[in-house]
Structures are given as C-alpha cells and as structure tokens.
Design a protein around this motif. Structure first.
Motif, PDB file in Angstrom:
ATOM      1  N   ASP A  44      98.864 -24.085 108.818  1.00 13.47           N
ATOM      2  CA  ASP A  44      99.298 -24.602 107.603  1.00 13.47           C
ATOM      3  C   ASP A  44      99.034 -24.141 106.345  1.00 13.47           C
ATOM      4  N   GLY A  45      99.494 -23.251 105.818  1.00 15.38           N
ATOM      5  CA  GLY A  45     100.078 -22.916 105.098  1.00 15.38           C
ATOM      6  C   GLY A  45      99.030 -21.686 103.812  1.00 15.38           C
ATOM      7  N   GLY A  46      97.883 -20.849 105.185  1.00 20.82           N
ATOM      8  CA  GLY A  46      97.253 -19.903 104.629  1.00 20.82           C
ATOM      9  C   GLY A  46      98.242 -18.950 104.573  1.00 20.82           C
ATOM     10  N   ALA A  47      97.546 -17.919 104.940  1.00 25.62           N
ATOM     11  CA  ALA A  47      98.242 -16.043 105.031  1.00 25.62           C
ATOM     12  C   ALA A  47      99.038 -15.773 105.466  1.00 25.62           C
ATOM     13  N   GLY A  48     100.748 -15.932 105.721  1.00 26.90           N
ATOM     14  CA  GLY A  48     101.588 -15.647 106.512  1.00 26.90           C
ATOM     15  C   GLY A  48     102.000 -16.912 107.120  1.00 26.90           C
ATOM     16  N   SER A  49     101.637 -17.614 106.540  1.00 30.19           N
ATOM     17  CA  SER A  49     101.915 -19.398 107.053  1.00 30.19           C
ATOM     18  C   SER A  49     103.634 -19.189 107.435  1.00 30.19           C
ATOM     19  N   PHE A 156     107.766 -30.209 103.108  1.00 31.30           N
ATOM     20  CA  PHE A 156     107.317 -30.934 102.824  1.00 31.30           C
ATOM     21  C   PHE A 156     105.598 -31.325 103.959  1.00 31.30           C
ATOM     22  N   ARG A 157     105.014 -32.059 102.930  1.00 33.55           N
ATOM     23  CA  ARG A 157     103.713 -32.325 103.987  1.00 33.55           C
ATOM     24  C   ARG A 157     102.905 -32.642 103.542  1.00 33.55           C
ATOM     25  N   ASN A 158     102.843 -34.560 104.432  1.00 35.57           N
ATOM     26  CA  ASN A 158     102.126 -35.355 104.080  1.00 35.57           C
ATOM     27  C   ASN A 158     100.744 -35.012 104.877  1.00 35.57           C
ATOM     28  N   THR A 159     100.126 -36.697 105.030  1.00 34.34           N
ATOM     29  CA  THR A 159      98.766 -36.395 106.033  1.00 34.34           C
ATOM     30  C   THR A 159      98.804 -35.918 107.174  1.00 34.34           C
ATOM     31  N   SER A 160      99.771 -36.627 108.372  1.00 35.07           N
ATOM     32  CA  SER A 160     100.080 -36.282 109.399  1.00 35.07           C
ATOM     33  C   SER A 160     101.517 -35.709 110.434  1.00 35.07           C
ATOM     34  N   ASP A 161     102.145 -35.240 109.011  1.00 32.34           N
ATOM     35  CA  ASP A 161     103.500 -34.549 109.485  1.00 32.34           C
ATOM     36  C   ASP A 161     103.695 -33.286 108.818  1.00 32.34           C
ATOM     37  N   PHE A 162     104.340 -32.368 108.624  1.00 31.10           N
ATOM     38  CA  PHE A 162     104.756 -31.332 108.845  1.00 31.10           C
ATOM     39  C   PHE A 162     106.314 -30.970 108.483  1.00 31.10           C
ATOM     40  N   TYR A 163     107.373 -30.941 107.865  1.00 27.51           N
ATOM     41  CA  TYR A 163     108.668 -30.379 107.886  1.00 27.51           C
ATOM     42  C   TYR A 163     109.038 -28.957 106.836  1.00 27.51           C
ATOM     43  N   ARG A 164     110.347 -29.011 107.945  1.00 25.67           N
ATOM     44  CA  ARG A 164     110.682 -27.265 107.109  1.00 25.67           C
ATOM     45  C   ARG A 164     112.312 -27.780 107.266  1.00 25.67           C
ATOM     46  N   ARG A 165     113.200 -26.875 106.483  1.00 33.49           N
ATOM     47  CA  ARG A 165     114.783 -26.636 106.156  1.00 33.49           C
ATOM     48  C   ARG A 165     114.290 -25.707 105.524  1.00 33.49           C
ATOM     49  N   GLN A 166     115.349 -24.913 105.960  1.00 40.30           N
ATOM     50  CA  GLN A 166     115.589 -23.218 105.792  1.00 40.30           C
ATOM     51  C   GLN A 166     116.860 -23.072 105.336  1.00 40.30           C
ATOM     52  N   THR A 167     117.825 -22.511 104.570  1.00 38.63           N
ATOM     53  CA  THR A 167     118.892 -21.636 104.591  1.00 38.63           C
ATOM     54  C   THR A 167     119.244 -21.056 104.338  1.00 38.63           C
ATOM     55  N   ALA A 168     120.184 -19.482 105.035  1.00 44.05           N
ATOM     56  CA  ALA A 168     120.034 -19.073 104.619  1.00 44.05           C
ATOM     57  C   ALA A 168     121.785 -18.129 105.663  1.00 44.05           C
ATOM     58  N   ALA A 169     122.190 -17.163 104.920  1.00 41.96           N
ATOM     59  CA  ALA A 169     123.894 -16.698 106.324  1.00 41.96           C
ATOM     60  C   ALA A 169     124.214 -17.817 106.294  1.00 41.96           C
ATOM     61  N   GLY A 170     124.187 -19.074 105.973  1.00 45.44           N
ATOM     62  CA  GLY A 170     125.418 -20.302 105.766  1.00 45.44           C
ATOM     63  C   GLY A 170     125.674 -21.024 106.533  1.00 45.44           C
ATOM     64  N   ARG A 171     123.611 -21.246 107.152  1.00 45.93           N
ATOM     65  CA  ARG A 171     123.106 -21.813 108.388  1.00 45.93           C
ATOM     66  C   ARG A 171     121.566 -22.570 107.746  1.00 45.93           C
ATOM     67  N   THR A 172     121.621 -24.025 108.112  1.00 43.46           N
ATOM     68  CA  THR A 172     120.202 -24.609 107.403  1.00 43.46           C
ATOM     69  C   THR A 172     119.829 -24.815 108.698  1.00 43.46           C
ATOM     70  N   SER A 173     118.469 -24.680 108.725  1.00 41.72           N
ATOM     71  CA  SER A 173     117.837 -25.513 109.906  1.00 41.72           C
ATOM     72  C   SER A 173     116.401 -26.485 109.483  1.00 41.72           C
ATOM     73  N   TYR A 174     115.926 -26.627 110.760  1.00 44.13           N
ATOM     74  CA  TYR A 174     115.016 -27.854 109.895  1.00 44.13           C
ATOM     75  C   TYR A 174     113.268 -27.326 111.657  1.00 44.13           C
ATOM     76  N   ASN A 178     103.780 -31.876 113.981  1.00 48.02           N
ATOM     77  CA  ASN A 178     102.307 -32.772 113.583  1.00 48.02           C
ATOM     78  C   ASN A 178     101.351 -31.831 112.473  1.00 48.02           C
ATOM     79  N   ALA A 179     100.998 -31.327 111.375  1.00 47.59           N
ATOM     80  CA  ALA A 179     100.507 -31.994 110.552  1.00 47.59           C
ATOM     81  C   ALA A 179      98.812 -30.817 111.286  1.00 47.59           C
ATOM     82  N   THR A 180      98.377 -29.542 110.588  1.00 50.48           N
ATOM     83  CA  THR A 180      97.206 -29.027 110.831  1.00 50.48           C
ATOM     84  C   THR A 180      96.370 -29.231 110.067  1.00 50.48           C
ATOM     85  N   GLY A 181      94.873 -29.048 110.134  1.00 55.68           N
ATOM     86  CA  GLY A 181      93.696 -29.275 109.120  1.00 55.68           C
ATOM     87  C   GLY A 181      94.212 -30.122 108.090  1.00 55.68           C
TER      88      GLY A 181
END
Length: 300
Positions: A44-49, A156-174, A178-181
C-alpha cells in the motif's frame, strides 16, 4: 508509482549529466493489462508499489497554498534548524527529507512535485499531487507524465479500500481492492513523494541561510550559490541557473526548486524540478467522481 517518479528523475539527470542521449521520455510503457509497468505491485504505497501518487490538480480542489507571502527577513538569532540543514547550507539532503516526512506525517498535507526534462524538441513533463487527510483517513493522489507518450494515474485510499485509475495510450482502466496496512502508515509513505527529487541537490550548491518570515512562520531560505560542475557533463555549457529552498523549523519543506538551462552538441537542454508543500493542518479530501465507475467495472 515511486518507480515512475524515479524514471522521470533519471531523465532529469540525463539532461545535464548523462551520456548524450537525445530522448527524455521514460522507456517504460503500460502493459497490455493496463497496469503501469513502472509501478511494480503489492503493498500500500511502499517502494515500487502500485498505490502511487498522482500528478495534476486533483479534480479542481483548491490546493490551499500556504507558502506564499511576504519576503520579510529577521535576524535569525533563535532559529532552530531542522535536521539536514544549518546556517551554512544543506548539510544532508537525506536527513532533510526524513525531517520533512516526520513533520507532515502527523497532520493533513498537500504536496506537489513537478519535474521537467528537455533536450532540444524532446520534452518530458511529470507532475505529482498528493492530498491526505489523516483524521478522515482519505488520501488522493494523481501522477501525470506528458511527452512522447502520455500517462496518468489517479489513486484514492480510505480506511478500508484502495482505488486506482490509469489512462494510457487512449485506454482507461480501473482497479479496486481491499486496502492493506494502516492508513497512518500509508499517509506517512505518501508524504515521502518529494524524495524522488533528492538527486537535484547534486547539481546545486546552495548559499548560507537567510531567515525570512512567510505567513507568520519563520523559515530558512537558501538560494543558488553555484552550479556544481562536477555533476554535469563537461561538454555541457550552462547558460542560466537558479535554485531556492524554503524550510521551516519543523522541517517542512515549503518550496524547493532547481532550474538549469544549458547547451550541448548544439542542442538546448533544460532541467526543472520543483517541490512544494502547499498546505498542512487541515486538508479536506473528497471522494473523486470516478470511484463510481471504478466500482461498477470491478463489480463491487
């Protein structure tokens, strides 16, 4: 996302200290699955996470900038220098960044990082913005690289969940999981985003401290004394350079930047790195609008 930042930082280094390449664009690209190759995985956000930081303004929220203000100076007779700096300059940049993380990890914060590397017409621009609300346990980050290949990642991270959105080469993925730590550990790790700019100190020898007051807080201000030629390719001609560092007695880096323009082999080269703590104390973080789409795609 820290690896992504380090790749951009390496590009910045190559502009002035490298061995003559002409591309400033990071070579890593998104994998077919839509997960950014520079990120690595797990944690959850350490080196290389992959729980990365972000770039660009976070959905129009005000950054609550608190480092502007008057340039008044004072005698500095009782200024308590934080670890890593003293009245003669930056003694240990690693210790300074450690002090910065320790100072902001116990409160809310908003941090911006900008890196620009240019060789001739080739230009890479990377921006990270992290806002984290410790009391409400919400953190929002965005990272964006523009150049030959554009990529953006929001998390986006809250107490219990982790969300990620990425857009590259015209494509968006999600991605949703569950959040860890603990959130407190994540909050502290996100505050470390500025460390990817640590290498810029090898290019700039900073002056002795001038004690100034900004918005009622005393800070040590350092400016460029000279460019460190030992860190720069001997065939590079420096045409212009400037730098500044503002740090308060807690160790919070309010602003630091290095800007160097030069020329090598007939091509202009530019390095610009700026890091800012734009707010501490009370930094609200709202749920971004894309979380609903992320939950729908993940079936949560």
């Amino acid at each position: 996302m820290r690896r992504s930042l380090l790749v951009v930082g390496l590009c910045c280094l190559l502009v002035l200290a490298g061995c003559g390449g002409t591309s400033t664009q990071p070579t890593a690209s998104p994998s077919p699955s839509g997960t950014a190759a520079p990120d690595g995985g797990g944690g959850d956000g350490g080196a290389g996470s992959d729980d990365g930081d972000g770039g660009t303004a976070d959905d129009g929220e005000s950054d609550g900038s608190g480092d502007a203000g008057g340039d008044g100076t004072d005698g500095g007779s009782s200024f308590e220098y934080p670890e890593g700096v003293d009245d003669s300059g930056v003694a240990d940049s690693t210790a300074l960044f450690d002090a910065h993380v320790a100072a902001v990890s116990g409160t809310d914060y908003a941090i911006n990082l900008t890196q620009v590397a240019a060789i001739g017409e080739n230009r890479t621009h990377a921006t990270s913005v992290v806002r984290s609300d410790l009391d409400r346990e919400r953190s929002l980050g965005r990272f964006e690289v523009t150049g030959q290949q554009d990529t953006s990642v929001a998390v986006f991270r809250n107490t219990s969940d982790f969300y990620r959105r990425q857009t590259a080469a015209g494509r968006t993925s999600y991605r949703v999981r569950n959040a860890t730590g603990s959130f407190a550990t994540y909050h502290e790790r996100r505050a470390d985003v500025l460390r990817s700019a640590n290498t810029v100190f090898q290019f700039a020898n900073l002056s002795s401290a001038e004690i100034v007051e900004r918005d009622g807080r005393r800070m040590a201000r350092y400016t460029l004394d000279e460019v460190d030629r030992t860190a720069i390719n001997e065939s590079t001609t420096i045409t212009d350079a400037s730098a500044e560092l503002l740090v308060d007695e807690r160790g919070v880096i309010h602003r630091g930047y290095v800007e160097i323009d030069g020329e090598r082999d007939g091509e202009p080269r530019r390095l610009f790195v700026e890091f800012r703590t734009t707010a501490t104390g009370d930094v609200p973080v709202e749920r971004p609008g894309w979380l609903g789409t992320a939950e729908e795609e993940a079936g949560t």
